[in-house]
Design a protein around this motif. Structure first.
Motif, PDB file in Angstrom:
ATOM      1  N   ARG A  11       0.836  -1.209   0.000  1.00  0.00           N
ATOM      2  CA  ARG A  11       0.000   0.000   0.000  1.00  0.00           C
ATOM      3  C   ARG A  11       0.870   1.258   0.000  1.00  0.00           C
ATOM      4  O   ARG A  11       0.552   2.249  -0.671  1.00  0.00           O
ATOM      5  CB  ARG A  11      -0.923  -0.014   1.219  1.00  0.00           C
ATOM      6  CG  ARG A  11      -1.898   1.155   1.274  1.00  0.00           C
ATOM      7  CD  ARG A  11      -2.860   1.012   2.443  1.00  0.00           C
ATOM      8  NE  ARG A  11      -3.768  -0.116   2.240  1.00  0.00           N
ATOM      9  CZ  ARG A  11      -3.791  -1.209   3.003  1.00  0.00           C
ATOM     10  NH1 ARG A  11      -2.943  -1.326   4.019  1.00  0.00           N
ATOM     11  NH2 ARG A  11      -4.640  -2.184   2.764  1.00  0.00           N
ATOM     12  N   ALA A  12       1.970   1.219   0.736  1.00  0.00           N
ATOM     13  CA  ALA A  12       2.824   2.407   0.876  1.00  0.00           C
ATOM     14  C   ALA A  12       3.931   2.463  -0.170  1.00  0.00           C
ATOM     15  O   ALA A  12       4.768   3.363  -0.131  1.00  0.00           O
ATOM     16  CB  ALA A  12       3.448   2.416   2.272  1.00  0.00           C
ATOM     17  N   PHE A  13       3.933   1.525  -1.099  1.00  0.00           N
ATOM     18  CA  PHE A  13       5.036   1.378  -2.049  1.00  0.00           C
ATOM     19  C   PHE A  13       5.315   2.687  -2.782  1.00  0.00           C
ATOM     20  O   PHE A  13       4.417   3.352  -3.274  1.00  0.00           O
ATOM     21  CB  PHE A  13       4.680   0.295  -3.070  1.00  0.00           C
ATOM     22  CG  PHE A  13       5.827  -0.134  -3.944  1.00  0.00           C
ATOM     23  CD1 PHE A  13       6.489  -1.318  -3.703  1.00  0.00           C
ATOM     24  CD2 PHE A  13       6.250   0.639  -5.011  1.00  0.00           C
ATOM     25  CE1 PHE A  13       7.540  -1.736  -4.501  1.00  0.00           C
ATOM     26  CE2 PHE A  13       7.299   0.243  -5.816  1.00  0.00           C
ATOM     27  CZ  PHE A  13       7.946  -0.951  -5.561  1.00  0.00           C
ATOM     28  N   GLY A  14       6.571   3.017  -2.882  1.00  0.00           N
ATOM     29  CA  GLY A  14       6.980   4.208  -3.621  1.00  0.00           C
ATOM     30  C   GLY A  14       8.407   4.559  -3.271  1.00  0.00           C
ATOM     31  O   GLY A  14       8.794   4.491  -2.105  1.00  0.00           O
ATOM     32  N   ARG A  15       9.196   4.904  -4.265  1.00  0.00           N
ATOM     33  CA  ARG A  15      10.591   5.253  -4.038  1.00  0.00           C
ATOM     34  C   ARG A  15      10.861   6.612  -4.662  1.00  0.00           C
ATOM     35  O   ARG A  15      10.380   6.917  -5.766  1.00  0.00           O
ATOM     36  CB  ARG A  15      11.529   4.219  -4.678  1.00  0.00           C
ATOM     37  CG  ARG A  15      11.336   2.805  -4.175  1.00  0.00           C
ATOM     38  CD  ARG A  15      12.250   2.453  -3.024  1.00  0.00           C
ATOM     39  NE  ARG A  15      11.861   2.956  -1.736  1.00  0.00           N
ATOM     40  CZ  ARG A  15      10.933   2.404  -0.956  1.00  0.00           C
ATOM     41  NH1 ARG A  15      10.244   1.375  -1.353  1.00  0.00           N
ATOM     42  NH2 ARG A  15      10.686   2.904   0.226  1.00  0.00           N
ATOM     43  N   PRO A  16      11.619   7.455  -3.987  1.00  0.00           N
ATOM     44  CA  PRO A  16      11.973   8.751  -4.577  1.00  0.00           C
ATOM     45  C   PRO A  16      12.672   8.569  -5.922  1.00  0.00           C
ATOM     46  O   PRO A  16      13.567   7.738  -6.064  1.00  0.00           O
ATOM     47  CB  PRO A  16      12.923   9.356  -3.534  1.00  0.00           C
ATOM     48  CG  PRO A  16      12.578   8.668  -2.249  1.00  0.00           C
ATOM     49  CD  PRO A  16      12.191   7.282  -2.641  1.00  0.00           C
TER      50      PRO A  16
END
Length: 481
Positions: A340-345
């Motif tokens: 759900r929180a997946f994300g990379r700068p």
């Protein structure tokens, strides 16, 4: 989390108000025992070790307390970022010299042509959601020269004083002068060891001569994708790349591999040869495009999750990461939270609206094709800002650009090491793109130009190198450009 058989939990380190501050003597004391007192049978008191440590420390003048890490490595320690090719043998010698940090810790080594950073970050997030003390070492691509952000424990970067202290100890202990890449890898291992993490997640660092992280002892290898990149190190075919990655499989360990076809068979054969368990990624992980065409809904076992992941190619990274997490005993609920929180700068990250402006570190033909597939469902004008490094296969990348962009501005990566990471000449890249292009050498100015010529309902993509992504991200997120 289920701990490896026979392994006992270690106590938490004492924390300072600024975050994780390791025991300032632990690495030095170990180095003193291993280097200055090499006989394992010799009975040495703590007082004797302290006296050796103090003497060796006083013999090495320290740089200013506030000296930037890059300057400290290159000036105070005299290490080279360009003239000294990395070799795994030399890194291994230095690793042995400082006492093989993390040898008693579960270590996950994440490899792949693309998706290493996303998968490593996802795995660290899943471990944290399961209340596991986890540390991560990943290349700080979008932080410019900030090496501190690449070494994190429970989300907190290594403090600069700890980085400088450990780097000096490694440089002093190494039997052969190490490169900066080798030192930063070993700083990560030593710091995560000092912080007593339960699991260390290590992203492969491919540089001019080797995968430096292959020098570390590992338990589980996770392979995301197998494509052709870093041909000077890994080879110029997918099978050769797979064989090079397979060298990292530990004897008796575990490998989770997302590669199929012949490269997958190469990795499986290496696992069998080394008596390692070969694990296919979880089949019950699927994804469908949602919302504006960039978002994803991911199904993991019985859960349907609106994920922070952007781009359908991330489904494969989630599949490998979730499989590795399950092998480590991470709970299903924690994996759901990480999805759900997946994300990379810097990886399909939106940095501005109207028009939506997305930065992505895609930097090889394999990643450009994945980007084209991601953008294909979008029914809106797309302007691409493209800047690549000269050592990449930019000629092939240039031919793929029209598959995801209607309008193109070519720029030059900034902040890279001019010896090892020289920008490809923007004019040459522009000439190789079979579509009308403009050239604006500064990445931020190029992005502003792209936004000015794209309608508010369109899309601006900034791609080709993390050395393009970093300044644009900083300007639009931190500077509000």
């Amino acid at each position: 989390m289920v701990r490896p058989e026979g392994r006992q939990p270690r106590p938490h380190p004492a924390l300072s108000p600024a975050g994780h501050e390791p025991n300032p003597r632990r690495l030095t004391r170990r180095a003193a025992r291993d280097i200055y007192l090499p006989s394992p049978s010799k009975d040495v008191s703590d007082e004797s070790v302290d006296s050796i440590v103090e003497g060796s420390t006083e013999a090495s003048p320290r740089g200013p307390e506030d000296e930037p890490v890059d300057s400290f490595l290159e000036v105070s320690l005299g290490l080279s970022a360009s003239s000294l090719p990395e070799t795994s043998d030399r890194a291994r010698q230095a690793y042995e010299a400082i006492g093989r940090p993390l040898a008693g810790t579960t270590v996950v080594h994440v490899l792949g042509t693309n998706g290493k950073g996303s998968t490593a970050g996802f795995l660290a997030d899943a471990l944290a959601a399961d209340d596991v003390d986890a540390g991560i070492f990943s290349e700080p691509h979008v932080a410019g020269s900030d090496r501190l952000s690449g070494i994190r424990v429970d989300g907190d970067p290594i403090p600069a004083p700890a980085y400088r202290r450990i780097a000096r100890e490694i440089a002093d202990a190494a039997p052969v002068e190490p490169s900066i890449r080798e030192v930063e890898t070993l700083v990560a291992a030593a710091y995560l060891d000092e912080c007593n993490v339960d699991v260390a997640v290590i992203e492969a660092v491919i540089s001019s001569g080797a995968d430096v992280t292959a020098a570390l002892d590992t338990d589980l290898v996770a392979v995301t994708t197998v494509g052709v990149d870093h041909t000077d190190v890994l080879g110029d075919t997918r099978d050769a790349v797979a064989a090079a990655m397979a060298d990292a499989i530990p004897s008796g360990g575990t490998v989770v591999s997302g590669g199929g076809g012949e490269p997958g068979r190469v990795i499986r054969a290496a696992a069998v040869e080394r008596d390692a368990s070969f694990v296919h990624p979880l089949a019950p992980v699927t994804g469908v495009t949602a919302g504006d065409g960039l978002g994803l809904r991911i199904t993991y076992r019985d859960h349907e999750i609106a994920s922070g992941a952007v781009g359908h190619y991330q489904v494969g990274n989630v599949r490998v990461g979730a499989t590795a997490a399950e092998r480590l005993g991470v709970t299903e609920g924690a994996i759901v939270e990480a999805i759900r929180a997946f994300g990379r700068p810097g990886r399909m990250e939106t940095v501005a609206a109207a028009p939506r402006t997305v930065v992505d570190g895609a930097h090889n033909p394999h990643a450009f094709r994945a980007l084209a597939a991601t953008v294909a469902p979008i029914d809106a004008p797309v302007t691409a800002v493209v800047g690549v490094l000269d050592k990449k296969n930019w000629a092939e990348m240039a031919t793929i650009v029209p598959e995801f962009a209607d309008d193109v501005i070519v720029t030059a990566p900034s902040g890279a090491n001019p010896h090892d990471d020289a920008p490809a000449p923007p004019e040459a890249v522009a000439a190789a793109i079979p579509a009308p292009t403009a050239v604006v050498r500064d990445p931020v100015a190029a992005t502003r130009r792209a936004r000015g010529r794209t309608p508010d309902d369109g899309l601006v993509l900034v791609v080709g190198s993390f050395y393009v992504v970093a300044p644009v991200r900083a300007a639009f997120i931190d500077g509000g450009a």
